[in-house]
Design a protein around this motif. Sequence first.
Motif, short mmCIF file in Angstrom:
data_model
loop_
_atom_site.label_atom_id
_atom_site.label_comp_id
_atom_site.label_asym_id
_atom_site.label_seq_id
_atom_site.Cartn_x
_atom_site.Cartn_y
_atom_site.Cartn_z
N VAL A 5 -57.52 33.22 3.79
CA VAL A 5 -56.83 34.36 4.40
C VAL A 5 -56.01 35.03 3.30
O VAL A 5 -55.72 34.42 2.26
CB VAL A 5 -55.92 33.93 5.57
CG1 VAL A 5 -56.75 33.31 6.68
CG2 VAL A 5 -54.84 32.97 5.11
N HIS A 6 -55.68 36.29 3.52
CA HIS A 6 -54.83 36.95 2.54
C HIS A 6 -53.82 37.84 3.23
O HIS A 6 -54.02 38.29 4.36
CB HIS A 6 -55.65 37.76 1.52
CG HIS A 6 -56.34 38.97 2.09
ND1 HIS A 6 -57.68 38.97 2.46
CD2 HIS A 6 -55.89 40.23 2.32
CE1 HIS A 6 -58.01 40.17 2.90
NE2 HIS A 6 -56.95 40.96 2.83
N ALA A 7 -52.72 38.05 2.54
CA ALA A 7 -51.70 38.99 2.98
C ALA A 7 -51.67 40.12 1.96
O ALA A 7 -51.51 39.88 0.76
CB ALA A 7 -50.34 38.32 3.06
N HIS A 8 -51.88 41.35 2.44
CA HIS A 8 -51.85 42.51 1.54
C HIS A 8 -50.49 43.17 1.70
O HIS A 8 -50.13 43.65 2.77
CB HIS A 8 -52.96 43.49 1.89
CG HIS A 8 -53.16 44.53 0.82
ND1 HIS A 8 -54.37 44.83 0.28
CD2 HIS A 8 -52.26 45.33 0.18
CE1 HIS A 8 -54.24 45.78 -0.63
NE2 HIS A 8 -52.95 46.09 -0.71
N ASN A 52 -54.21 33.93 -0.13
CA ASN A 52 -54.12 34.80 -1.30
C ASN A 52 -53.13 35.93 -1.02
O ASN A 52 -53.05 36.43 0.09
CB ASN A 52 -55.51 35.38 -1.63
CG ASN A 52 -56.51 34.28 -1.94
OD1 ASN A 52 -56.17 33.29 -2.60
ND2 ASN A 52 -57.74 34.44 -1.47
N LEU A 53 -52.41 36.31 -2.06
CA LEU A 53 -51.42 37.37 -1.95
C LEU A 53 -51.93 38.58 -2.74
O LEU A 53 -52.21 38.47 -3.94
CB LEU A 53 -50.08 36.91 -2.50
CG LEU A 53 -49.49 35.65 -1.86
CD1 LEU A 53 -48.20 35.25 -2.59
CD2 LEU A 53 -49.23 35.85 -0.38
N ILE A 54 -52.08 39.71 -2.06
CA ILE A 54 -52.52 40.94 -2.71
C ILE A 54 -51.36 41.93 -2.68
O ILE A 54 -50.71 42.11 -1.65
CB ILE A 54 -53.75 41.53 -2.00
CG1 ILE A 54 -54.93 40.55 -2.08
CG2 ILE A 54 -54.13 42.87 -2.60
CD1 ILE A 54 -56.16 41.00 -1.31
N HIS A 62 -51.42 44.37 6.01
CA HIS A 62 -52.32 43.69 6.94
C HIS A 62 -52.55 42.25 6.50
O HIS A 62 -52.23 41.88 5.37
CB HIS A 62 -53.67 44.40 7.04
CG HIS A 62 -54.46 44.41 5.75
ND1 HIS A 62 -54.35 45.40 4.80
CD2 HIS A 62 -55.39 43.53 5.26
CE1 HIS A 62 -55.17 45.14 3.79
NE2 HIS A 62 -55.80 44.01 4.03
N VAL A 63 -53.09 41.48 7.41
CA VAL A 63 -53.56 40.13 7.10
C VAL A 63 -55.08 40.16 7.10
O VAL A 63 -55.70 40.79 7.97
CB VAL A 63 -53.05 39.11 8.14
CG1 VAL A 63 -53.74 37.77 7.96
CG2 VAL A 63 -51.56 38.93 8.01
N GLY A 64 -55.70 39.50 6.13
CA GLY A 64 -57.15 39.48 6.03
C GLY A 64 -57.73 38.11 6.33
O GLY A 64 -57.19 37.08 5.91
#
Length: 230
Positions: free
Chosen positions: A49-52, A90-92, A117-119
């Motif tokens: 998962v990622h946080a943008h 992951n952090l974007i 958003h969260v991916g």
Amino acid sequence: MQFDRASVDEVLVEAGSLGLISEVERSEILSVLTPEFPYADALKYTDSVHAHIKVEDVDQLPHAQLKELGYRAENAEPGYIKYSTDAAINLIFSSIPIAKDDQVSGAVTLPKPFMDHVGIDMRDEATATYEAFEKVPDRAAELGWREVPQGGATAPVHCCHTQVKSKHWVYPPEDWKGWRRPIEFAFGTLVVFDKQMGCDLRPMDPAHPLAQSESCCGAPATDQASGCAG
């Protein structure tokens, strides 16, 4: 995939200590990893998962501290960088347009930094993963969430110099408790190119009062002043 929620939270606490995410955002991200998450079935087929996070200036991020924590810088472009971690979160970070909202005057009102958003990264292209991915629109309709698709078999979704096959974006209803940001479901292998391939910006929530403005509905941005919604 089985996520280690404690390990994910450790990353989020560290990011919070650097002033990069809020407690509300931390809670939202962690809620993705619970059985109560409205799209929990998709998590079985999720690789990460990622946080943008939108920031004022990517160059001014605490890069040294992030690297000291063991986070790995990837896919860096002007105004855009991804940090991967061993916790599969992951952090974007970006300081360039990555969403249609960014193109519409007055559409973005949150102070930076904020989580765009969260991916949910569904990289495996097996049939079971694709079927789980394609259940997202029906699940969104069942919940009363809004959904916008991107890409497909003949039109992959580009993000700077990367692409995936397709995406579903879902937006919570106004009365939904515990969640406020869009969620991205991205299906397909992450393909990385040597050069920028243009960008498909995150769609604006169809319920946003400015969603039908002319600037919101223009063609996808492709120049280096534009970002990406990965």
